[in-house]
Motif scaffolding. Structure first.
Motif, PDB file in Angstrom:
ATOM      1  N   ARG A 128       3.455   6.694   8.672  1.00 21.20           N
ATOM      2  CA  ARG A 128       3.085   6.324   7.307  1.00 21.20           C
ATOM      3  C   ARG A 128       3.358   7.459   6.330  1.00 21.20           C
ATOM      4  O   ARG A 128       3.031   8.617   6.600  1.00 21.20           O
ATOM      5  N   PRO A 129       3.910   7.156   5.144  1.00 22.52           N
ATOM      6  CA  PRO A 129       4.233   8.204   4.170  1.00 22.52           C
ATOM      7  C   PRO A 129       3.023   8.797   3.464  1.00 22.52           C
ATOM      8  O   PRO A 129       3.161   9.802   2.772  1.00 22.52           O
ATOM      9  N   ASP A 130       1.837   8.189   3.620  1.00 22.98           N
ATOM     10  CA  ASP A 130       0.638   8.764   3.009  1.00 22.98           C
ATOM     11  C   ASP A 130      -0.057   9.752   3.939  1.00 22.98           C
ATOM     12  O   ASP A 130      -1.059  10.352   3.553  1.00 22.98           O
ATOM     13  N   MET A 131       0.481   9.944   5.138  1.00 20.45           N
ATOM     14  CA  MET A 131      -0.107  10.876   6.094  1.00 20.45           C
ATOM     15  C   MET A 131       0.510  12.268   5.927  1.00 20.45           C
ATOM     16  O   MET A 131       1.639  12.414   5.454  1.00 20.45           O
ATOM     17  N   SER A 132      -0.232  13.270   6.356  1.00 24.57           N
ATOM     18  CA  SER A 132       0.170  14.652   6.083  1.00 24.57           C
ATOM     19  C   SER A 132       1.543  15.050   6.613  1.00 24.57           C
ATOM     20  O   SER A 132       2.254  15.800   5.928  1.00 24.57           O
ATOM     21  N   PRO A 133       1.989  14.606   7.807  1.00 27.06           N
ATOM     22  CA  PRO A 133       3.327  15.042   8.238  1.00 27.06           C
ATOM     23  C   PRO A 133       4.404  14.709   7.219  1.00 27.06           C
ATOM     24  O   PRO A 133       5.273  15.536   6.913  1.00 27.06           O
ATOM     25  N   PHE A 134       4.347  13.507   6.645  1.00 25.85           N
ATOM     26  CA  PHE A 134       5.373  13.077   5.713  1.00 25.85           C
ATOM     27  C   PHE A 134       5.192  13.708   4.342  1.00 25.85           C
ATOM     28  O   PHE A 134       6.167  14.060   3.677  1.00 25.85           O
ATOM     29  N   LEU A 135       3.949  13.851   3.917  1.00 27.03           N
ATOM     30  CA  LEU A 135       3.705  14.525   2.641  1.00 27.03           C
ATOM     31  C   LEU A 135       4.200  15.964   2.697  1.00 27.03           C
ATOM     32  O   LEU A 135       4.829  16.458   1.745  1.00 27.03           O
ATOM     33  N   PHE A 136       3.935  16.640   3.814  1.00 27.20           N
ATOM     34  CA  PHE A 136       4.364  18.036   3.956  1.00 27.20           C
ATOM     35  C   PHE A 136       5.888  18.139   4.083  1.00 27.20           C
ATOM     36  O   PHE A 136       6.524  18.983   3.445  1.00 27.20           O
ATOM     37  N   MET A 137       6.486  17.288   4.902  1.00 26.01           N
ATOM     38  CA  MET A 137       7.941  17.337   5.080  1.00 26.01           C
ATOM     39  C   MET A 137       8.664  17.094   3.766  1.00 26.01           C
ATOM     40  O   MET A 137       9.600  17.820   3.412  1.00 26.01           O
ATOM     41  N   ASP A 138       8.232  16.068   3.060  1.00 24.76           N
ATOM     42  CA  ASP A 138       8.900  15.729   1.803  1.00 24.76           C
ATOM     43  C   ASP A 138       8.770  16.867   0.796  1.00 24.76           C
ATOM     44  O   ASP A 138       9.739  17.202   0.096  1.00 24.76           O
ATOM     45  N   ALA A 139       7.591  17.464   0.719  1.00 25.69           N
ATOM     46  CA  ALA A 139       7.383  18.560  -0.223  1.00 25.69           C
ATOM     47  C   ALA A 139       8.240  19.775   0.138  1.00 25.69           C
ATOM     48  O   ALA A 139       8.901  20.375  -0.730  1.00 25.69           O
ATOM     49  N   TYR A 195       0.837  -1.203   0.000  1.00 24.50           N
ATOM     50  CA  TYR A 195       0.000   0.000   0.000  1.00 24.50           C
ATOM     51  C   TYR A 195       0.873   1.255   0.000  1.00 24.50           C
ATOM     52  O   TYR A 195       0.558   2.256  -0.629  1.00 24.50           O
ATOM     53  N   TYR A 196       1.972   1.203   0.733  1.00 28.53           N
ATOM     54  CA  TYR A 196       3.006   2.237   0.614  1.00 28.53           C
ATOM     55  C   TYR A 196       4.360   1.543   0.567  1.00 28.53           C
ATOM     56  O   TYR A 196       4.445   0.313   0.693  1.00 28.53           O
ATOM     57  N   ASN A 197       5.413   2.280   0.365  1.00 29.84           N
ATOM     58  CA  ASN A 197       6.753   1.744   0.152  1.00 29.84           C
ATOM     59  C   ASN A 197       7.116   0.725   1.238  1.00 29.84           C
ATOM     60  O   ASN A 197       7.275   1.085   2.405  1.00 29.84           O
ATOM     61  N   PRO A 198       7.253  -0.559   0.869  1.00 26.38           N
ATOM     62  CA  PRO A 198       7.538  -1.579   1.882  1.00 26.38           C
ATOM     63  C   PRO A 198       8.911  -1.442   2.525  1.00 26.38           C
ATOM     64  O   PRO A 198       9.174  -2.053   3.561  1.00 26.38           O
ATOM     65  N   ASN A 199       9.801  -0.641   1.943  1.00 25.83           N
ATOM     66  CA  ASN A 199      11.108  -0.448   2.569  1.00 25.83           C
ATOM     67  C   ASN A 199      10.968   0.180   3.950  1.00 25.83           C
ATOM     68  O   ASN A 199      11.794  -0.070   4.843  1.00 25.83           O
TER      69      ASN A 199
END
Length: 363
Positions: free
Chosen positions: A215-226, A37-41
């Protein structure tokens, strides 16, 4: 000491729960199907933190989905009292064998197909994991003398309920996503099994959990990565949203404490005015949240402050399946456990950004 099954052991919350029980000295079995569902790494990284490395698995090189074995217990190199097995909840026969062979005292069911938006695109995945899988958990508990089932529900079940703060004692008749509907279904299924078979069950409604290894699909990670990659962040409902953000350490403390508090019947049950959070069966529902809703723009400001860079923002309308606000009344959990989440949002975001930069090698 107890023998504990933790499902979703390679997941965000599950990996932390495994660590707490293993470090306490309990006999722990972790289960996960390691889906993509998201990056298994990220999941393999969590497993390596648990001492489930390529060496223990018998793989030359790095862990990957194609070579990671199914149905095989892998013993941790970190904790002698922890074993991991790759298995899917919806595999009825394998789940029945696992329960029959292991004789668990406590089951912490955190495995599920997550994500509100993905449930709009792929509803069948939610039925298979969250409904078919959950009935296999219930059947395992029923036939093997499990003393307490603790399972993950979600704040999403409150749906169109506009009364805040959200209370377990209020109705949840109007979910706005299939994900939320499956979580409500889990609560109903658990109640039926508590009433029919006297199985103590506790459902925990999580409120926007964040932290390192999230989880990378959650807002903290989406915002940080962007922000770190100089891309605009998507700000839905033009920033006019509120969320009850709960740091992972607070979630773990609540789960661990409630696991040892076996629910009993509500002796004051009134069938003419039924309380949705309790029952004449050994059944209980708790909110587990910070009880301090934060405006989306203030939340973004915390991330900007921690990274040291202002975000480029793309303001958008509300997404289908989202709700305007989440706000937990967690007083019942505090009364039951003596614990109340106390991590400030800025402190939690600082720890999350620090881990994120380290794991993804941002300079």
């Amino acid at each position: 000491m107890s023998k504990i099954l933790v499902t979703g052991a390679a997941g965000f919350i599950g990996s932390y729960i495994v660590a707490r029980f293993a470090e306490h000295g309990d006999q722990v079995v972790g289960l996960d199907n390691i889906n993509d569902y998201y990056n298994p790494n990220l999941k393999f990284g969590r497993l390596q933190e648990q001492g489930i490395t390529a060496k223990e698995v018998g793989i030359n090189g790095t862990l990957n989905r194609s070579s990671f074995p199914w149905f095989k217990f892998i013993k941790s190199s970190k904790w002698n009292n922890y074993r991991f097995i790759r298995l899917s909840l919806e595999d009825k026969n394998a789940m029945a064998m696992l329960f029959a062979n292991e004789n668990f005292d406590i089951v912490i069911n955190l495995a599920a197909q997550a994500g509100v938006r993905y449930s709009i695109e792929n509803p069948n995945a939610y039925i298979e994991s969250n409904i078919d899988g959950f009935i296999n958990i219930l059947e395992g508990c029923r036939h093997n003398g499990v003393k307490h089932l603790v399972y993950a529900s979600s704040s999403s079940v409150y749906g169109l309920n506009g009364k805040v703060p959200f209370s377990e004692h209020d109705g949840i008749a109007h979910p706005v996503s299939l994900y939320a509907a499956t979580k409500k279904s889990n609560e109903l299924m658990a109640h039926a099994y508590s009433k029919l078979y006297d199985i103590p069950t506790t459902g925990l409604r999580f409120f926007t959990v964040y932290g390192p290894w999230g989880r990378p699909d959650m807002s903290p990670f989406l915002f940080m990565d962007a922000i770190l990659n100089d891309r605009p962040i998507k700000v839905f409902n033009n920033g006019d949203m509120l969320r009850d953000f709960t740091y992972i350490d607070d979630i773990v403390e609540g789960v661990v404490r409630i696991a040892n508090i076996i629910p009993t019947v509500n002796q004051s049950w009134d069938e003419t005015n039924p309380d949705p959070a309790t029952s004449p069966a050994p059944y209980r529902i708790y909110n587990i949240g910070n009880s301090q809703p934060t405006r989306l723009m203030d939340y973004i400001s915390c991330i900007e402050k921690s990274i040291g860079r202002e975000a480029k923002k793309e303001f958008l309308p509300m997404q289908s399946g989202d709700v305007y606000q989440t706000y937990a009344d967690s007083s019942a959990l505090a009364d039951a456990t003596g614990f109340k989440p106390d991590t400030t949002l800025q402190d939690g975001i600082d720890e999350t950004v620090k881990w994120y930069k380290s794991f993804f090698a941002y300079k």
